[in-house]
Enzyme design. Sequence first.
Site, PDB file in Angstrom:
ATOM      1  N   ARG A  29       1.444   7.638   8.010  1.00 40.03           N
ATOM      2  CA  ARG A  29       2.885   7.465   7.791  1.00 40.03           C
ATOM      3  C   ARG A  29       3.333   6.073   8.224  1.00 40.03           C
ATOM      4  O   ARG A  29       2.897   5.566   9.260  1.00 40.03           O
ATOM      5  CB  ARG A  29       3.662   8.544   8.566  1.00 40.03           C
ATOM      6  CG  ARG A  29       3.380   9.930   8.025  1.00 40.03           C
ATOM      7  CD  ARG A  29       4.319  11.000   8.539  1.00 40.03           C
ATOM      8  NE  ARG A  29       3.773  12.311   8.195  1.00 40.03           N
ATOM      9  CZ  ARG A  29       3.867  12.883   6.990  1.00 40.03           C
ATOM     10  NH1 ARG A  29       4.519  12.284   6.010  1.00 40.03           N
ATOM     11  NH2 ARG A  29       3.311  14.061   6.752  1.00 40.03           N
ATOM     12  N   ASP A  30       4.210   5.489   7.396  1.00 39.62           N
ATOM     13  CA  ASP A  30       4.751   4.163   7.700  1.00 39.62           C
ATOM     14  C   ASP A  30       5.629   4.253   8.951  1.00 39.62           C
ATOM     15  O   ASP A  30       6.393   5.195   9.129  1.00 39.62           O
ATOM     16  CB  ASP A  30       5.567   3.653   6.508  1.00 39.62           C
ATOM     17  CG  ASP A  30       5.822   2.157   6.584  1.00 39.62           C
ATOM     18  OD1 ASP A  30       5.261   1.425   5.758  1.00 39.62           O
ATOM     19  OD2 ASP A  30       6.593   1.727   7.471  1.00 39.62           O
ATOM     20  N   ILE A  31       5.512   3.259   9.824  1.00 44.41           N
ATOM     21  CA  ILE A  31       6.257   3.258  11.085  1.00 44.41           C
ATOM     22  C   ILE A  31       7.757   3.035  10.867  1.00 44.41           C
ATOM     23  O   ILE A  31       8.576   3.417  11.713  1.00 44.41           O
ATOM     24  CB  ILE A  31       5.669   2.196  12.042  1.00 44.41           C
ATOM     25  CG1 ILE A  31       5.970   2.527  13.491  1.00 44.41           C
ATOM     26  CG2 ILE A  31       6.146   0.790  11.680  1.00 44.41           C
ATOM     27  CD1 ILE A  31       5.168   1.713  14.496  1.00 44.41           C
ATOM     28  N   VAL A  94       1.779  -7.186   5.686  1.00 44.66           N
ATOM     29  CA  VAL A  94       0.493  -6.909   6.343  1.00 44.66           C
ATOM     30  C   VAL A  94      -0.618  -7.230   5.338  1.00 44.66           C
ATOM     31  O   VAL A  94      -0.668  -6.648   4.243  1.00 44.66           O
ATOM     32  CB  VAL A  94       0.389  -5.438   6.806  1.00 44.66           C
ATOM     33  CG1 VAL A  94      -0.981  -5.162   7.408  1.00 44.66           C
ATOM     34  CG2 VAL A  94       1.497  -5.107   7.801  1.00 44.66           C
ATOM     35  N   HIS A  98      -2.707  -2.207   0.940  1.00 48.88           N
ATOM     36  CA  HIS A  98      -2.150  -0.869   1.152  1.00 48.88           C
ATOM     37  C   HIS A  98      -1.292  -0.468  -0.027  1.00 48.88           C
ATOM     38  O   HIS A  98      -0.558  -1.274  -0.578  1.00 48.88           O
ATOM     39  CB  HIS A  98      -1.355  -0.790   2.463  1.00 48.88           C
ATOM     40  CG  HIS A  98      -0.353  -1.890   2.629  1.00 48.88           C
ATOM     41  ND1 HIS A  98      -0.713  -3.164   3.015  1.00 48.88           N
ATOM     42  CD2 HIS A  98       0.980  -1.910   2.452  1.00 48.88           C
ATOM     43  CE1 HIS A  98       0.371  -3.924   3.083  1.00 48.88           C
ATOM     44  NE2 HIS A  98       1.417  -3.185   2.727  1.00 48.88           N
ATOM     45  N   HIS A 100       1.736   1.860  -1.131  1.00 45.74           N
ATOM     46  CA  HIS A 100       2.874   2.618  -0.606  1.00 45.74           C
ATOM     47  C   HIS A 100       3.079   3.859  -1.473  1.00 45.74           C
ATOM     48  O   HIS A 100       3.069   3.767  -2.708  1.00 45.74           O
ATOM     49  CB  HIS A 100       4.163   1.792  -0.684  1.00 45.74           C
ATOM     50  CG  HIS A 100       4.228   0.612   0.225  1.00 45.74           C
ATOM     51  ND1 HIS A 100       4.932   0.624   1.413  1.00 45.74           N
ATOM     52  CD2 HIS A 100       3.704  -0.639   0.123  1.00 45.74           C
ATOM     53  CE1 HIS A 100       4.844  -0.568   1.991  1.00 45.74           C
ATOM     54  NE2 HIS A 100       4.111  -1.350   1.232  1.00 45.74           N
TER      55      HIS A 100
HETATM   56  P1  5GP Z   1       4.104  -4.603   3.139  1.00 47.62           P
HETATM   57  O1  5GP Z   1       5.449  -5.254   3.200  1.00 47.62           O
HETATM   58  O2  5GP Z   1       3.012  -5.483   3.687  1.00 47.62           O
HETATM   59  O3  5GP Z   1       3.796  -4.082   1.752  1.00 47.62           O
HETATM   60  O4  5GP Z   1       4.217  -3.315   4.011  1.00 47.62           O
HETATM   61  C1  5GP Z   1       3.710  -3.209   5.314  1.00 47.62           C
HETATM   62  C2  5GP Z   1       4.163  -1.867   5.830  1.00 47.62           C
HETATM   63  O5  5GP Z   1       3.460  -1.597   7.013  1.00 47.62           O
HETATM   64  C3  5GP Z   1       5.664  -1.822   6.145  1.00 47.62           C
HETATM   65  O6  5GP Z   1       6.292  -0.789   5.395  1.00 47.62           O
HETATM   66  C4  5GP Z   1       5.685  -1.556   7.648  1.00 47.62           C
HETATM   67  O7  5GP Z   1       6.743  -0.710   8.049  1.00 47.62           O
HETATM   68  C5  5GP Z   1       4.331  -0.930   7.899  1.00 47.62           C
HETATM   69  N1  5GP Z   1       3.824  -1.151   9.246  1.00 47.62           N
HETATM   70  C6  5GP Z   1       3.814  -2.331   9.938  1.00 47.62           C
HETATM   71  N2  5GP Z   1       3.288  -2.169  11.154  1.00 47.62           N
HETATM   72  C7  5GP Z   1       2.949  -0.850  11.259  1.00 47.62           C
HETATM   73  C8  5GP Z   1       2.365  -0.070  12.304  1.00 47.62           C
HETATM   74  O8  5GP Z   1       2.044  -0.558  13.393  1.00 47.62           O
HETATM   75  N3  5GP Z   1       2.169   1.244  12.055  1.00 47.62           N
HETATM   76  C9  5GP Z   1       2.515   1.820  10.851  1.00 47.62           C
HETATM   77  N4  5GP Z   1       2.288   3.130  10.717  1.00 47.62           N
HETATM   78  N5  5GP Z   1       3.063   1.112   9.853  1.00 47.62           N
HETATM   79  C10 5GP Z   1       3.291  -0.201  10.048  1.00 47.62           C
END
Ligand code: 5GP
Length: 112
Positions: A29-31, A94, A98, A100
């Site tokens: 799950r996303d944080i 990140v 990944h 979503h």
């Molecule tokens: P991006 O913008 O790279 O596509 O999405 C990165 C996602 O990783 C974001 O939705 C963010 O909330 C999630 N995220 C960042 N750090 C953590 C973490 O430490 N734990 C979890 N579960 N999700 C994270």
Amino acid sequence: MTNCLFCKMVAGDIKPDVVYEDDTVMAFRDINPQAPVHILVIPKRHIATLNELDDDRLGGQMLQTAVKLAEQEGIAEEGYRTLFNCNRNGGQAVYHLHLHLLGGRALHWPPG
Ligand code: 5GP
Ligand code: ZN
């Protein structure tokens, strides 16, 4: 990759709320959830962005995992969204690939 957040999760050094795991992928799950269901599906090996995904099978496994989880979460019929953010203009934060999975509410289109 030692300084990659998601690699640390795969290694077990950081423990997210894991909802699925097998030899090749992991889902948690996303944080900072942007919808009632917000899950990230990642490959266990480090791939920085979608541009570096060189394995059709792995891409398919990630998508199939998202579909299974959508069913498990009870959002498959109402509908959901899957997406990859890639690099700066795509809003990637990140740099470990990944997928979503978002659902549980009506999602806006087009995104901002
Ligand atoms: P991006 O913008 O790279 O596509 O999405 C990165 C996602 O990783 C974001 O939705 C963010 O909330 C999630 N995220 C960042 N750090 C953590 C973490 O430490 N734990 C979890 N579960 N999700 C994270
Ligand atoms: Zn990584």
